[in-house]
Design an enzyme around this catalytic site. Structure first.
Site, mmCIF file in Angstrom:
data_model
loop_
_atom_site.group_PDB
_atom_site.id
_atom_site.type_symbol
_atom_site.label_atom_id
_atom_site.label_comp_id
_atom_site.label_asym_id
_atom_site.label_seq_id
_atom_site.Cartn_x
_atom_site.Cartn_y
_atom_site.Cartn_z
ATOM 1 N N GLU A 107 -13.595 18.897 -92.516
ATOM 2 C CA GLU A 107 -12.480 19.639 -93.357
ATOM 3 C C GLU A 107 -11.469 19.033 -93.662
ATOM 4 O O GLU A 107 -10.681 19.313 -94.547
ATOM 5 C CB GLU A 107 -12.069 20.976 -91.894
ATOM 6 C CG GLU A 107 -13.167 21.494 -91.725
ATOM 7 C CD GLU A 107 -14.240 21.530 -90.520
ATOM 8 O OE1 GLU A 107 -14.149 20.139 -90.286
ATOM 9 O OE2 GLU A 107 -14.953 22.189 -90.160
ATOM 10 N N ARG A 108 -11.174 17.706 -92.846
ATOM 11 C CA ARG A 108 -9.833 17.060 -93.138
ATOM 12 C C ARG A 108 -10.065 16.333 -94.329
ATOM 13 O O ARG A 108 -9.307 16.140 -95.371
ATOM 14 C CB ARG A 108 -9.656 15.946 -92.057
ATOM 15 C CG ARG A 108 -8.486 15.161 -92.006
ATOM 16 C CD ARG A 108 -8.368 14.566 -90.761
ATOM 17 N NE ARG A 108 -8.124 15.533 -89.617
ATOM 18 C CZ ARG A 108 -8.531 15.232 -88.410
ATOM 19 N NH1 ARG A 108 -9.061 14.289 -88.198
ATOM 20 N NH2 ARG A 108 -8.264 16.104 -87.554
ATOM 21 N N HIS A 133 -19.314 11.983 -93.030
ATOM 22 C CA HIS A 133 -19.219 12.287 -91.794
ATOM 23 C C HIS A 133 -19.972 11.606 -90.944
ATOM 24 O O HIS A 133 -19.856 11.116 -89.777
ATOM 25 C CB HIS A 133 -19.067 13.696 -91.692
ATOM 26 C CG HIS A 133 -18.304 14.145 -90.353
ATOM 27 N ND1 HIS A 133 -19.168 14.641 -89.350
ATOM 28 C CD2 HIS A 133 -17.097 14.172 -89.792
ATOM 29 C CE1 HIS A 133 -18.559 14.929 -88.231
ATOM 30 N NE2 HIS A 133 -17.041 14.618 -88.538
ATOM 31 N N THR A 164 -13.293 21.408 -77.818
ATOM 32 C CA THR A 164 -12.788 20.480 -78.716
ATOM 33 C C THR A 164 -13.455 21.054 -80.098
ATOM 34 O O THR A 164 -14.451 21.348 -80.357
ATOM 35 C CB THR A 164 -13.056 19.075 -78.333
ATOM 36 O OG1 THR A 164 -12.756 18.213 -79.390
ATOM 37 C CG2 THR A 164 -14.803 18.991 -78.172
ATOM 38 N N THR A 165 -12.742 20.409 -81.219
ATOM 39 C CA THR A 165 -13.351 20.472 -82.645
ATOM 40 C C THR A 165 -14.069 19.224 -82.881
ATOM 41 O O THR A 165 -14.601 19.301 -83.835
ATOM 42 C CB THR A 165 -12.146 20.691 -83.506
ATOM 43 O OG1 THR A 165 -11.400 19.417 -83.613
ATOM 44 C CG2 THR A 165 -11.350 21.732 -83.410
ATOM 45 N N ASP A 209 -9.535 15.037 -78.047
ATOM 46 C CA ASP A 209 -8.700 14.122 -79.087
ATOM 47 C C ASP A 209 -7.263 14.179 -78.637
ATOM 48 O O ASP A 209 -6.715 15.612 -78.840
ATOM 49 C CB ASP A 209 -9.174 14.283 -80.531
ATOM 50 C CG ASP A 209 -10.760 14.007 -80.737
ATOM 51 O OD1 ASP A 209 -11.002 12.743 -80.277
ATOM 52 O OD2 ASP A 209 -11.387 14.854 -81.138
ATOM 53 N N GLU A 214 -7.273 9.138 -81.897
ATOM 54 C CA GLU A 214 -6.818 9.408 -83.408
ATOM 55 C C GLU A 214 -6.399 8.307 -84.118
ATOM 56 O O GLU A 214 -7.268 7.924 -85.120
ATOM 57 C CB GLU A 214 -5.930 10.688 -83.621
ATOM 58 C CG GLU A 214 -6.370 12.213 -83.196
ATOM 59 C CD GLU A 214 -7.517 12.729 -83.845
ATOM 60 O OE1 GLU A 214 -8.050 12.160 -84.680
ATOM 61 O OE2 GLU A 214 -7.918 13.956 -83.623
ATOM 62 N N ASP A 269 -8.919 19.781 -73.862
ATOM 63 C CA ASP A 269 -9.327 19.288 -75.012
ATOM 64 C C ASP A 269 -9.620 17.940 -75.188
ATOM 65 O O ASP A 269 -9.550 17.375 -74.015
ATOM 66 C CB ASP A 269 -8.045 19.526 -75.747
ATOM 67 C CG ASP A 269 -7.926 18.893 -77.137
ATOM 68 O OD1 ASP A 269 -9.052 18.898 -77.957
ATOM 69 O OD2 ASP A 269 -6.906 17.921 -77.462
HETATM 70 C C1 XBP Z 1 -9.587 16.874 -83.029
HETATM 71 C C2 XBP Z 1 -10.076 16.613 -84.322
HETATM 72 C C3 XBP Z 1 -11.188 16.135 -84.841
HETATM 73 C C4 XBP Z 1 -11.113 14.793 -85.096
HETATM 74 C C5 XBP Z 1 -12.357 14.388 -85.864
HETATM 75 O O1 XBP Z 1 -8.865 17.910 -82.877
HETATM 76 O O2 XBP Z 1 -9.461 17.360 -85.207
HETATM 77 O O3 XBP Z 1 -11.315 16.811 -85.941
HETATM 78 O O4 XBP Z 1 -9.842 14.299 -85.503
HETATM 79 O O5 XBP Z 1 -13.379 14.788 -85.129
HETATM 80 P P1 XBP Z 1 -8.870 18.694 -81.118
HETATM 81 P P2 XBP Z 1 -14.877 15.029 -85.980
HETATM 82 O O6 XBP Z 1 -8.211 17.548 -80.434
HETATM 83 O O7 XBP Z 1 -7.890 19.664 -81.346
HETATM 84 O O8 XBP Z 1 -10.091 18.894 -80.657
HETATM 85 O O9 XBP Z 1 -14.604 13.908 -87.316
HETATM 86 O O10 XBP Z 1 -15.854 14.927 -85.110
HETATM 87 O O11 XBP Z 1 -14.892 16.514 -86.719
HETATM 88 MG MG MG Z 2 -6.277 17.524 -79.495
#
Ligand code: XBP
Ligand code: MG
Length: 254
Positions: A67-68, A94, A134-135, A23, A30, A21
């Site tokens: 999404e957030r 975004h 990763t997302t 982030d 974050e 992963d």
């Molecule tokens: C990471 C996230 C991401 C980032 C934002 O989750 O949730 O959404 O906070 O990235 P993980 P984007 O560590 O589980 O991958 O704004 O590029 O979506």
């Molecule tokens: Mg993560």
């Protein structure tokens, strides 16, 4: 004829790949990366939204930046969420957020978490394959690898699964399935490395063993079922896990 006793077979699953992963796992991106980037984007587009550290911790349960923001707007700014141009606003926000995030990453203010660089180095020395699941947005991943491990680092990762490449983000298992398909490896030969319950769920639902290294935002989450939970990757010794034959005991009656 007397019944034969069951034969216990231990199946060996050599470790062939690490799937990271990004982030919260590779780096604490974050609080000081994504969060300020969102806030800069809100200001750029004339919104009075501000995500402080504590609110951001709550919002982190929603994965994916778009999404957030949608989730937040629906609860805290329903008038804006109901506007006909809301989808375009989220897209513009975004795009601005990604520009700010990339600037922060390029400035070198987001170091890797302890033990990450060494683990990646050891894995490469042992010929393990490396991948990312990763997302976050793909450019964010390559920028972070480049800024922290050098210009060649993105090329060390054979598969980079990121962002909108799958319809549903973690905790859905889709990104891990996408990565495994491209590695053409079964989950038994891979280890996922995550920092959050959402990530753990995604890995588990794919049949992957998952090592969790929590951080300040995820420390209180439920990591039941994790293969290991370690404070950070300095505690992880690759030599100790040449095989992943930890719990693969099959009872076969002869
Ligand atoms: C990471 C996230 C991401 C980032 C934002 O989750 O949730 O959404 O906070 O990235 P993980 P984007 O560590 O589980 O991958 O704004 O590029 O979506
Ligand atoms: Mg993560």
């Amino acid at each position: 004829m007397p019944e034969s006793p069951p034969v216990i077979v231990r199946r060996m699953h050599p470790l062939k790949a690490l799937i990271f992963d990004v982030d919260g796992t590779l780096a604490d991106t974050e609080r000081d990366g994504h969060r300020p980037a969102f806030n800069h984007a809100f200001a750029d587009l004339g919104l009075d939204w501000h995500w402080d550290e504590s609110l951001y911790g709550e919002l982190l349960t929603i994965t994916g930046g778009k999404e957030r923001m949608r989730h937040y707007a629906e609860r805290h700014a329903p008038d804006i969420a109901a506007r006909p141009g809301f989808d375009a606003l989220v897209r513009d926000l975004h795009a601005a957020k990604t520009r700010h995030y990339l600037r922060l990453v390029d400035s070198g203010t987001l170091p890797l978490r302890p033990g990450v660089a060494t683990l990646i180095q050891h894995a490469r020395q042992r010929g393990l394959r490396l991948a990312i699941a990763t997302t976050t947005t793909p450019e964010n991943v390559t920028a972070l690898l480049h800024a922290t491990l050098g210009p060649d680092a993105p090329g060390w990762f054979e598969v980079i699964g990121a962002g909108d490449i799958v319809p549903n983000k973690k905790p859905a298992p889709e990104i891990y399935r996408w990565v495994l398909d491209r590695l053409t490896l079964p989950p038994e030969n891979c280890l996922a490395i995550e920092d959050s319950a959402n990530g753990l769920q995604a890995a588990q639902a794919t049949g992957l063993r998952c090592l969790v290294t929590p951080n300040d935002y995820t420390a209180g989450e439920d990591f039941s079922g994790a293969w290991r939970v370690l404070a950070d990757l300095r505690e992880f010794d690759l030599d100790a896990i040449a095989d992943l034959a930890i719990s693969n005991l099959a009872n076969i009656s002869s």
